[in-house]
Structures are given as C-alpha cells and as structure tokens.
Motif scaffolding. Structure first.
Motif, PDB file in Angstrom:
ATOM      1  N   LYS A 102       0.822  -1.220   0.000  1.00  0.00           N
ATOM      2  CA  LYS A 102       0.000   0.000   0.000  1.00  0.00           C
ATOM      3  C   LYS A 102       0.856   1.270   0.000  1.00  0.00           C
ATOM      4  O   LYS A 102       0.330   2.362  -0.170  1.00  0.00           O
ATOM      5  N   PHE A 103       2.178   1.118   0.210  1.00  0.00           N
ATOM      6  CA  PHE A 103       3.039   2.300   0.221  1.00  0.00           C
ATOM      7  C   PHE A 103       3.081   2.933  -1.160  1.00  0.00           C
ATOM      8  O   PHE A 103       3.262   2.253  -2.173  1.00  0.00           O
ATOM      9  N   ASN A 104       2.910   4.256  -1.197  1.00  0.00           N
ATOM     10  CA  ASN A 104       2.955   5.006  -2.448  1.00  0.00           C
ATOM     11  C   ASN A 104       3.942   6.156  -2.287  1.00  0.00           C
ATOM     12  O   ASN A 104       3.762   7.012  -1.412  1.00  0.00           O
ATOM     13  N   LEU A 105       4.997   6.162  -3.121  1.00  0.00           N
ATOM     14  CA  LEU A 105       6.051   7.163  -2.973  1.00  0.00           C
ATOM     15  C   LEU A 105       5.531   8.572  -3.210  1.00  0.00           C
ATOM     16  O   LEU A 105       5.941   9.520  -2.534  1.00  0.00           O
ATOM     17  N   LYS A 106       4.610   8.739  -4.159  1.00  0.00           N
ATOM     18  CA  LYS A 106       4.046  10.071  -4.407  1.00  0.00           C
ATOM     19  C   LYS A 106       3.351  10.597  -3.151  1.00  0.00           C
ATOM     20  O   LYS A 106       3.468  11.778  -2.802  1.00  0.00           O
ATOM     21  N   ASP A 107       2.620   9.705  -2.469  1.00  0.00           N
ATOM     22  CA  ASP A 107       1.918  10.130  -1.260  1.00  0.00           C
ATOM     23  C   ASP A 107       2.904  10.484  -0.153  1.00  0.00           C
ATOM     24  O   ASP A 107       2.698  11.456   0.584  1.00  0.00           O
ATOM     25  N   PHE A 108       3.972   9.706  -0.032  1.00  0.00           N
ATOM     26  CA  PHE A 108       4.984  10.021   0.981  1.00  0.00           C
ATOM     27  C   PHE A 108       5.595  11.388   0.708  1.00  0.00           C
ATOM     28  O   PHE A 108       5.740  12.210   1.622  1.00  0.00           O
ATOM     29  N   HIS A 109       5.941  11.641  -0.554  1.00  0.00           N
ATOM     30  CA  HIS A 109       6.518  12.944  -0.894  1.00  0.00           C
ATOM     31  C   HIS A 109       5.528  14.074  -0.616  1.00  0.00           C
ATOM     32  O   HIS A 109       5.922  15.171  -0.209  1.00  0.00           O
ATOM     33  N   ALA A 110       4.247  13.816  -0.827  1.00  0.00           N
ATOM     34  CA  ALA A 110       3.242  14.848  -0.550  1.00  0.00           C
ATOM     35  C   ALA A 110       3.193  15.168   0.939  1.00  0.00           C
ATOM     36  O   ALA A 110       3.082  16.337   1.338  1.00  0.00           O
ATOM     37  N   VAL A 111       3.281  14.141   1.789  1.00  0.00           N
ATOM     38  CA  VAL A 111       3.276  14.387   3.236  1.00  0.00           C
ATOM     39  C   VAL A 111       4.481  15.231   3.631  1.00  0.00           C
ATOM     40  O   VAL A 111       4.372  16.179   4.416  1.00  0.00           O
ATOM     41  N   VAL A 112       5.644  14.921   3.059  1.00  0.00           N
ATOM     42  CA  VAL A 112       6.865  15.614   3.440  1.00  0.00           C
ATOM     43  C   VAL A 112       6.871  17.045   2.923  1.00  0.00           C
ATOM     44  O   VAL A 112       7.293  17.967   3.636  1.00  0.00           O
ATOM     45  N   LEU A 113       6.404  17.264   1.691  1.00  0.00           N
ATOM     46  CA  LEU A 113       6.556  18.575   1.053  1.00  0.00           C
ATOM     47  C   LEU A 113       5.329  19.471   1.158  1.00  0.00           C
ATOM     48  O   LEU A 113       5.467  20.695   1.095  1.00  0.00           O
ATOM     49  N   GLU A 114       4.163  18.909   1.299  1.00  0.00           N
ATOM     50  CA  GLU A 114       2.953  19.719   1.179  1.00  0.00           C
ATOM     51  C   GLU A 114       2.372  20.143   2.520  1.00  0.00           C
ATOM     52  O   GLU A 114       1.193  20.487   2.627  1.00  0.00           O
ATOM     53  N   ASN A 115       3.234  20.136   3.537  1.00  0.00           N
ATOM     54  CA  ASN A 115       2.870  20.715   4.830  1.00  0.00           C
ATOM     55  C   ASN A 115       3.800  21.857   5.209  1.00  0.00           C
ATOM     56  O   ASN A 115       3.777  22.335   6.341  1.00  0.00           O
ATOM     57  N   GLY A 116       4.636  22.273   4.263  1.00  0.00           N
ATOM     58  CA  GLY A 116       5.554  23.372   4.517  1.00  0.00           C
ATOM     59  C   GLY A 116       6.761  22.938   5.320  1.00  0.00           C
ATOM     60  O   GLY A 116       6.939  21.764   5.659  1.00  0.00           O
ATOM     61  N   SER A 117       7.626  23.899   5.627  1.00  0.00           N
ATOM     62  CA  SER A 117       8.849  23.639   6.371  1.00  0.00           C
ATOM     63  C   SER A 117       8.523  23.343   7.832  1.00  0.00           C
ATOM     64  O   SER A 117       7.766  24.078   8.469  1.00  0.00           O
ATOM     65  N   LEU A 118       9.113  22.259   8.365  1.00  0.00           N
ATOM     66  CA  LEU A 118       8.746  21.787   9.695  1.00  0.00           C
ATOM     67  C   LEU A 118       9.978  21.363  10.490  1.00  0.00           C
ATOM     68  O   LEU A 118      10.956  20.894   9.901  1.00  0.00           O
ATOM     69  N   PRO A 119       9.917  21.449  11.817  1.00  0.00           N
ATOM     70  CA  PRO A 119      10.935  20.767  12.626  1.00  0.00           C
ATOM     71  C   PRO A 119      10.828  19.262  12.381  1.00  0.00           C
ATOM     72  O   PRO A 119       9.733  18.738  12.112  1.00  0.00           O
ATOM     73  N   LEU A 120      11.937  18.555  12.479  1.00  0.00           N
ATOM     74  CA  LEU A 120      11.918  17.112  12.227  1.00  0.00           C
ATOM     75  C   LEU A 120      10.996  16.378  13.196  1.00  0.00           C
ATOM     76  O   LEU A 120      10.380  15.367  12.828  1.00  0.00           O
ATOM     77  N   THR A 121      10.891  16.866  14.419  1.00  0.00           N
ATOM     78  CA  THR A 121      10.000  16.226  15.386  1.00  0.00           C
ATOM     79  C   THR A 121       8.541  16.285  14.937  1.00  0.00           C
ATOM     80  O   THR A 121       7.789  15.320  15.095  1.00  0.00           O
ATOM     81  N   VAL A 122       8.138  17.408  14.347  1.00  0.00           N
ATOM     82  CA  VAL A 122       6.772  17.557  13.857  1.00  0.00           C
ATOM     83  C   VAL A 122       6.567  16.718  12.596  1.00  0.00           C
ATOM     84  O   VAL A 122       5.536  16.070  12.412  1.00  0.00           O
ATOM     85  N   LEU A 123       7.573  16.712  11.711  1.00  0.00           N
ATOM     86  CA  LEU A 123       7.479  15.904  10.493  1.00  0.00           C
ATOM     87  C   LEU A 123       7.290  14.429  10.836  1.00  0.00           C
ATOM     88  O   LEU A 123       6.493  13.728  10.202  1.00  0.00           O
ATOM     89  N   GLU A 124       8.004  13.946  11.834  1.00  0.00           N
ATOM     90  CA  GLU A 124       7.880  12.535  12.216  1.00  0.00           C
ATOM     91  C   GLU A 124       6.462  12.206  12.662  1.00  0.00           C
ATOM     92  O   GLU A 124       5.903  11.159  12.298  1.00  0.00           O
ATOM     93  N   LYS A 125       5.853  13.074  13.450  1.00  0.00           N
ATOM     94  CA  LYS A 125       4.471  12.850  13.881  1.00  0.00           C
ATOM     95  C   LYS A 125       3.524  12.802  12.681  1.00  0.00           C
ATOM     96  O   LYS A 125       2.600  11.982  12.635  1.00  0.00           O
ATOM     97  N   LEU A 126       3.750  13.685  11.715  1.00  0.00           N
ATOM     98  CA  LEU A 126       2.879  13.715  10.529  1.00  0.00           C
ATOM     99  C   LEU A 126       2.974  12.424   9.736  1.00  0.00           C
ATOM    100  O   LEU A 126       1.959  11.889   9.278  1.00  0.00           O
TER     101      LEU A 126
END
Length: 616
Positions: free
Chosen positions: A583-607
């Motif tokens: 079920k893993f989709n690389l496009k979706d992973f990239h969207a989570v990482v990039l489409e929430n703006g610049s984040l602290p790594l701790t916040v990115l991990e939670k997302l």
C-alpha cells in the motif's frame, strides 16, 4: 421616514462596531483563528526585519511597501527587542487551546512555539549579537568570512533587492545610504563582544579582512553595488534617463562617502583584535558557557535533541558506510591504488572531467547544468503529485561574492514573482568543478531539491506565511540530500558510475561534516586537526576544505543539519514502507513531506506516523 433613518443609523453603527471589533481582534487582540495569529506575528517580525521582508518578496514596490528603503537594525537593543517579541508571541500562541484546533492548526501551533521558544533559549548568552553568521535570531559573529554582514549586505543589495520601478530604485539608493551606518554598527557589535571574551579566531579574522579588501578595491563607480544597479534600472518601469543618471550619482556618492569609509573603519577594528584573535581556539567551547551554547545551536539547527556525542558517532558510522561504497565503485572502474580520498583527488584533476577555465568553459558549465535540470525535471511526474511551475534560472554567482562564496547555492523566488528561483553557480575557477560532480549538485540545489521543496511550500496558499518559508535547515537541507539519493534510485545515474561517485562523494562530505563540526565545538579539535581529517576522509582539495572548516567555525551546528535531516527522512520512508507494504505510495509520501511546509523534524515525524496510521 425618521424611524427608517434611525434604523439605518443604528445598523451603520452596529456594522462599524462589528468591523472595529473584528479588526481589533485580528490586529491587536486574540485573533479568531490561529492562522490569523501566525500571519500577524509573521508580518510584525518582517516589519522589524526589512531585509528579510524583501527576501520574502510580497509587497516591495507597491503602495504597501514601507520597508524596502530600510535596513535591519543592529545591536543589543535590536536583539533584546527580538527576545521580547518572541516572548510575547509565544504567550499569544498559548492562549489557544491546542486540543481544540484542527490538525493543520495544531501543526502551525507547534511550529510557532518551536520558532519562538528556540529563539528564547539563547537569551542566557548575553554576548550574542542581533547579527550573526547564518542566524535568523541571535547570532555568533557579526563579521565572518562567508556569512558575516560585511559579505551578506552587499550580496543582499545586488541580488535580492529587486529594482522594478521608480520606488524600488529610489529605495535601493536609500539602502545604500544607510549601509555605512549599518556596517559601523556591526563593527561596534564585534568590539562589544570582544570585551565579553568573544573574539574571532585569527584565520576567520584574516579571511574577513581579505574579503573587505576585495570589496573596496574597485573605484566606487565601478563597484558592483553601482554597476549592477545601472543594469537593473534598464528594465525598471518609469525611469527616464535623467532619473537614472541622478540615482547613479547618488549611489556612487553613498559608496564613496558611506560604505567605503565604514569598511576601512571595520578593518581597523579587526586589526585591533589581532593579538587576541591569535590566541583563540577554533571551537565555541572556549567562549563563556560555550558547551551549553553549542548544544543549543545543535538543537536549533537539527531540530532534534541529539547530543554532540550522538551526532559525532553518527558521523563516524556514516563515514565508514559511505567509504565502503565508494571503494567498491572505484574498484569496479579499475581504480584500486591508494586510499579512497587519494583516488577521488586524482579524479578531480583528471582532464577527462574538466571544462576549459575560460569564458567559453563557463558558458559550457552553465549550459550543462541547465541540461541536467531539464532531464531530471522530465522524470518528476512519475514521483511527485505536485510539480512546481515556477521558473528556475541557472546563473553565475555575482563577481563580487565569488571569492568567499560556496561552489553553488539556491536563492528562493520572491513570492510576488518579481524574482525567480535561481541556482547560482560559482565560476571563479571552472577547474573546481569536475563534470562527474554536477548531477548531484543540480539535484540538490535545483530539482527535486531546494527548488521543488521551496516552490511547493510557497504555493501552499491555505497555510500561514511562516510555513510557506524555509526557516528549518534540517528539513530543507535534509530534503536536498534526500533528493540526491532519489536521483540514484530513479536511475539518473544509470550507466554513469562516475556521476554516482559524485553522489557518494557529496554524501561522504556531509557525513564528515558531522564529525568535524562536533569535533571542533564539543571535542576541542584544532582547526588544523579538522582540516586534516576532512582532507583525508573526503579527498577534497585542501583549499576547499579550509573554507569549509572555517565556515563551521563561524556557524556552529549548521553543517550537521544536512545529514541529520536526510537520515530522518529516509528513516521515515523506510518506516512507512515496512508498515504499509504494497500500500506504500512514494508520491503520497513525498506529498506528506513537502505539502505541509517547512517543519521541525520532530513535527514531520508525527505527521508521517499519522499518515501511516491513516493508510492502514
């Protein structure tokens, strides 16, 4: 009729009261939404920092422009006002109940608190300045070879202040006229710090003086601050020839009577510190409460709670891993004699991979970078849901900044479109760029690296402005390193083993940075020890390594952001793959990482963890 008029009057008063109340809430009281608060805080921050305001590029040259003729203040009063602002902003954020916010607002809540509390964590170090190498908040050295204000100010004026109409042209001159006072204030900050025991190491002092000498070498009329202004006015609106001539005269006078004398005073002040500078160790451990300062800088730059010891060990393990991969690749190409570093050094000098060190060679280098960016951009729809439409230019680093500048860097676009995203390439010496290193640099600075990450963020219109910018080095530089590896994973180095070596060399460089930065600032390494380790580990030229090590001396912790960020993004991707399987989709992973703006790594991990749970 009288009754009807009374109703109209009462309705009008009611509307005024409601509008006034709403305006008060948004502008001064507790706003209705956290996004409103975030944008209010951001605009107040920008108003206090007019150079950053121009860098963002929202209203310069419009009727709303009240800042582009000003420079950011310098000194203890500015620093302490910033602390007071951060404290007030943090308190305003806490007025909201995080549990009652929607998910995006909760992310904004976390980002705002991280931003302001991180700034306040430096308040204990009274010797810090409002200016500093690479710092948005309180800074270490106001004068430093690569990122000190004496370098950053002219670079800002030449490349970031947009000359688009009469207003921005006149404001450029106003900024030139204010530059002498700003440079004097920076000199004053350096001398204040010296009284508190904070003096530049002598190698940084020497390089700063060399840079100043180069800056004031041309006649004022031939200084790039004037010549680039002349060129930019040619395409500006509403500037007739007589107005242009008048502004050029004023600009030349500002350089002659304000900027050059201030640089000479700065040089004299640096000379007065030479004896003290000669006794300074390379790392910040020598400074008052220096160990605590470095730990705070490392937390700020990596947005983690990693200790210096953990970062140092991480660097050593990555150096060993990447070195083994480089050794295997080199042997596959028949290169087995000597250490990995020695073999890489030889390849940097191999004529097969060098363009002519001439104007023609410089044209070829820029054209090659454009070709590489076009080729990788054509592949991006296979791996990303959102493809930036913003233009990416490839241009030469300004001549005035070449000597002290990095080999390449990305300058983000202005949000109003007045300045495109630009991949700047240093052409001081074409022989510094072996062609097998170019792909990796293009992917890092351009596509899908910084240009993708920053352009996507700038177009997230539903998010507050702070999340459309790139204040977190671990996130932005971590993504850029991830982009280098992604290039390999999608086949951009297929049938190009030397290009892949360039990727591994860049990764080794970032791994060695972890070791060297923590070595300098936490383990008491000397400058010479750090240089020797990096030369022997990476195979880089000693002159290039010296510039790098001196950069780490002036910007503690910043060099650690790259590798820490990359490893965290890769860790999160592998976590998602393991949890989601098919079920893993690389496009979706990239969207989570990039489409929430610049984040602290701790916040990115939670997302990412939340996304994994949702996909399950």
């Amino acid at each position: 009729m009288k009754a009807f008029r009374k109703v109209l009057v009462y309705c009008g008063l009611a509307i005024l009261i409601v509008v006034g109340y709403c305006g008060y809430r948004v502008g001064f009281g507790k706003p209705f939404t956290l996004n409103e608060l975030a944008n209010r805080q951001t605009f107040l921050f920008l108003a206090a920092n007019p150079e950053i305001f121009t860098s963002v590029g929202i209203v310069d040259g419009t009727v709303l422009d009240r800042h582009s003729g000003k420079l950011t203040a310098v000194g203890v009063k500015k620093r302490d006002r910033d602390y007071a602002m951060a404290s007030q902003f943090a308190a305003e954020v806490r007025e909201f109940d995080r549990a009652k916010l929607d998910r995006q607002a909760q992310i904004t809540y976390d980002v705002l608190l991280d931003q302001w509390e991180t700034e306040l964590s430096f308040k204990r170090f009274d010797w810090l300045s409002s200016e500093g190498a690479g710092a948005l908040g309180p800074g270490l050295y106001p004068i430093a070879p690569m990122w000190g204000t004496q370098v950053g100010l002219p670079n800002f004026l030449e490349t970031i202040h947009v000359v688009r109409n009469k207003k921005t042209a006149r404001n450029y001159v106003k900024r030139l006229e204010a530059s002498g006072d700003k440079l004097d204030a920076v000199t004053g900050e350096m001398l204040r710090q010296a009284k508190l025991g904070v003096v530049l190491p002598v190698s940084l002092l020497d390089k700063a003086e060399i840079g100043i000498k180069d800056t004031v070498q041309p006649s004022p009329a031939d200084n790039p601050l004037v010549t680039t202004f002349i060129d930019r006015m040619k395409s500006a609106k509403g500037l007739d020839s007589s107005t242009q001539a008048e502004l050029v005269h004023q600009a030349t006078e500002a350089v002659t009577n304000g900027i050059y004398p201030a640089y000479l005073r700065m040089t004299a002040a640096l000379d007065s510190q030479r004896a003290a500078a000669a006794t300074q160790a390379a790392g910040v451990g020598r400074l008052p409460d220096g160990a605590a300062y470095y730990a705070a800088a490392l937390r700020q730059m990596t947005t983690t709670n990693y200790t210096p010891e953990r970062v140092h060990s991480l660097g050593l393990s990555e150096v060993a891993r990447v070195g083994a991969e480089m050794d295997a690749l080199l042997k596959s190409q028949g290169l087995s004699t000597g250490s990995v570093a020695e073999r890489v050094q030889a390849l940097h000098k191999d004529p097969r991979f060098l363009l002519p060190n001439s104007d023609e060679g410089r044209k070829q280098l820029l054209a090659k970078y454009q070709q590489l960016l076009d080729e990788v951009n054509a592949r991006m729809p296979e791996y990303f849901r959102t493809i930036p439409t913003d233009k990416l230019l490839v241009e030469r680093v300004p001549l005035s900044a070449e000597k002290g500048s990095a080999g390449a860097y990305y300058q983000e676009a202005a949000m109003d479109g007045s300045r495109p995203g630009t991949f700047f390439v240093n052409l001081r010496d074409v022989a510094e760029t072996a062609t097998w290193t170019m792909k990796t640099l293009a992917y890092h600075e351009g596509i899908p690296g910084h240009h993708f990450q920053i352009s996507i963020a700038q177009n997230l219109n539903d998010l507050p402005l702070i999340r459309q910018q790139a204040p977190y080095a671990a996130y932005s530089e971590g993504w850029a390193l991830y982009a280098e590896q992604l290039g390999a994973e999608i086949g951009m180095y297929k049938d190009d083993p030397f290009g892949d070596l360039g990727r591994l060399e860049a990764e080794m460089f970032r791994a060695a940075r972890l070791v060297v930065d923590t070595g300098l600032h936490a383990k008491g390494w000397s400058r010479e020890q750090a240089i020797a380790y990096m030369v022997n580990t990476t195979g880089m030229n000693e002159s290039e390594v010296i510039s790098e090590v001196e950069r780490y001396m002036g910007m503690p912790g910043q060099a650690c952001a790259y590798k820490v960020g990359q490893l965290k993004i890769l860790e999160l991707r592998e976590r998602a793959k393991a949890a989601l399987g098919p079920k893993f989709n690389l496009k979706d992973f990239h969207a989570v990482v990039l489409e929430n703006g610049s984040l602290p790594l701790t916040v990115l991990e939670k997302l990412v963890d939340e996304w994994i749970a949702g996909e399950r």
